[in-house]
Motif scaffolding. Sequence first.
Motif, PDB file in Angstrom:
ATOM      1  N   THR A  37      -0.860   2.174   6.470  1.00 33.78           N
ATOM      2  CA  THR A  37      -2.379   3.086   6.265  1.00 33.78           C
ATOM      3  C   THR A  37      -2.538   3.281   4.737  1.00 33.78           C
ATOM      4  OG1 THR A  37      -2.565   3.280   8.757  1.00 33.78           O
ATOM      5  CG2 THR A  37      -3.251   4.981   7.366  1.00 33.78           C
ATOM      6  N   ALA A  38      -3.491   3.969   4.734  1.00 33.22           N
ATOM      7  CA  ALA A  38      -3.570   4.301   3.374  1.00 33.22           C
ATOM      8  C   ALA A  38      -4.196   5.284   3.471  1.00 33.22           C
ATOM      9  CB  ALA A  38      -4.799   3.065   2.415  1.00 33.22           C
ATOM     10  N   SER A  39      -3.983   6.357   2.395  1.00 25.28           N
ATOM     11  CA  SER A  39      -3.987   7.584   1.977  1.00 25.28           C
ATOM     12  C   SER A  39      -4.607   7.781   0.574  1.00 25.28           C
ATOM     13  CB  SER A  39      -3.567   8.524   2.390  1.00 25.28           C
ATOM     14  OG  SER A  39      -1.835   8.518   1.779  1.00 25.28           O
ATOM     15  N   ASP A  44     -13.434  -2.558  -1.410  1.00 24.43           N
ATOM     16  CA  ASP A  44     -13.346  -3.580  -2.930  1.00 24.43           C
ATOM     17  C   ASP A  44     -12.047  -3.744  -3.181  1.00 24.43           C
ATOM     18  OD1 ASP A  44     -15.052  -4.062  -6.091  1.00 24.43           O
ATOM     19  OD2 ASP A  44     -14.632  -5.024  -4.768  1.00 24.43           O
ATOM     20  N   TYR A  45     -11.318  -3.187  -2.088  1.00 22.80           N
ATOM     21  CA  TYR A  45      -9.489  -3.885  -2.441  1.00 22.80           C
ATOM     22  C   TYR A  45      -9.022  -4.923  -1.556  1.00 22.80           C
ATOM     23  CZ  TYR A  45      -8.209   0.497  -5.095  1.00 22.80           C
ATOM     24  OH  TYR A  45      -7.953   1.136  -6.216  1.00 22.80           O
ATOM     25  N   THR A  46      -7.825  -5.535  -2.393  1.00 23.11           N
ATOM     26  CA  THR A  46      -7.259  -6.440  -1.242  1.00 23.11           C
ATOM     27  C   THR A  46      -5.979  -5.942  -0.896  1.00 23.11           C
ATOM     28  OG1 THR A  46      -8.315  -8.026  -2.810  1.00 23.11           O
ATOM     29  CG2 THR A  46      -6.751  -8.759  -1.672  1.00 23.11           C
ATOM     30  N   ILE A  47      -6.168  -6.205   0.327  1.00 21.35           N
ATOM     31  CA  ILE A  47      -5.100  -5.469   1.155  1.00 21.35           C
ATOM     32  C   ILE A  47      -3.599  -6.723   1.283  1.00 21.35           C
ATOM     33  CG2 ILE A  47      -3.836  -4.210   3.140  1.00 21.35           C
ATOM     34  CD1 ILE A  47      -5.563  -2.549   0.721  1.00 21.35           C
ATOM     35  N   ALA A  48      -3.038  -6.669   0.637  1.00 23.66           N
ATOM     36  CA  ALA A  48      -1.638  -7.928   1.005  1.00 23.66           C
ATOM     37  C   ALA A  48      -0.798  -7.028   1.806  1.00 23.66           C
ATOM     38  CB  ALA A  48      -1.762  -8.472  -0.100  1.00 23.66           C
ATOM     39  N   HIS A  76      -9.563  -8.861   1.932  1.00 23.37           N
ATOM     40  CA  HIS A  76     -10.073  -8.563   0.952  1.00 23.37           C
ATOM     41  C   HIS A  76     -11.857  -7.459   1.680  1.00 23.37           C
ATOM     42  CE1 HIS A  76     -13.518  -7.508  -1.688  1.00 23.37           C
ATOM     43  NE2 HIS A  76     -12.344  -7.125  -2.688  1.00 23.37           N
ATOM     44  N   SER A  77     -11.829  -6.468   1.312  1.00 24.28           N
ATOM     45  CA  SER A  77     -12.658  -5.569   1.804  1.00 24.28           C
ATOM     46  C   SER A  77     -14.047  -6.182   1.920  1.00 24.28           C
ATOM     47  CB  SER A  77     -12.846  -3.594   1.458  1.00 24.28           C
ATOM     48  OG  SER A  77     -13.040  -4.336   0.534  1.00 24.28           O
ATOM     49  N   ASP A 106     -11.599  -0.117   9.105  1.00 23.96           N
ATOM     50  CA  ASP A 106     -12.058   0.268   7.217  1.00 23.96           C
ATOM     51  C   ASP A 106     -12.249   1.973   8.208  1.00 23.96           C
ATOM     52  OD1 ASP A 106     -14.756  -2.574   5.934  1.00 23.96           O
ATOM     53  OD2 ASP A 106     -12.056  -1.745   6.226  1.00 23.96           O
ATOM     54  N   ALA A 107     -12.621   1.904   8.999  1.00 19.51           N
ATOM     55  CA  ALA A 107     -12.569   3.526   9.106  1.00 19.51           C
ATOM     56  C   ALA A 107     -11.658   4.089   9.690  1.00 19.51           C
ATOM     57  CB  ALA A 107     -13.699   3.334  10.848  1.00 19.51           C
ATOM     58  N   LYS A 108     -10.609   3.768   9.826  1.00 17.47           N
ATOM     59  CA  LYS A 108      -9.268   3.984  10.263  1.00 17.47           C
ATOM     60  C   LYS A 108      -8.540   3.449   8.389  1.00 17.47           C
ATOM     61  CE  LYS A 108      -8.653   3.807  14.940  1.00 17.47           C
ATOM     62  NZ  LYS A 108      -7.716   3.353  15.651  1.00 17.47           N
ATOM     63  N   ASN A 109      -8.619   3.321   7.738  1.00 17.70           N
ATOM     64  CA  ASN A 109      -8.203   2.686   6.083  1.00 17.70           C
ATOM     65  C   ASN A 109      -6.499   1.496   6.871  1.00 17.70           C
ATOM     66  OD1 ASN A 109      -8.872   3.010   3.837  1.00 17.70           O
ATOM     67  ND2 ASN A 109      -8.015   4.797   3.102  1.00 17.70           N
TER      68      ASN A 109
END
Length: 124
Positions: free
Chosen positions: A23-25, A31-35, A52-53, A74-77
């Motif tokens: 979870t991101a804050s 437009d991010y790649t999360i790995a 990727h988003s 995406d709603a919960k990041n």
Amino acid sequence: EVQLVESGGGLVQAGGSLRLSCTASGFTFDDYTIAWFRQAPGKEREGVSCIHSSDGKPYYTDSVRGRFTITADDAKNTVYLQMNSLKPEDTGVYYCAGVYGTWYDPFTAEYDYWGQGTQVTVSS
């Protein structure tokens, strides 16, 4: 303050399943790649999976393809890594990381943000 917080690690027997969450804050996934990366004792860190988003297209390293599934809410990041049919060689500390944009080889990018890691231990 930008943070990535992982959770969901633990001890599981071979063949079992775990679901990791990241979870991101302080920033959004737009437009991010999360790995997901992992590091086993005495080994180098390796890329496991990423998403990727913009298109949600998943990317997996060969050793986990067919067993792991990455998804994003995406709603919960939050990004999830569902890990099934776990093997002892999946043991390690799992980190999530974020980098802006898309990458031809996402595991070689210079990631901007890193979580603190969560331990996954698979017993034989």
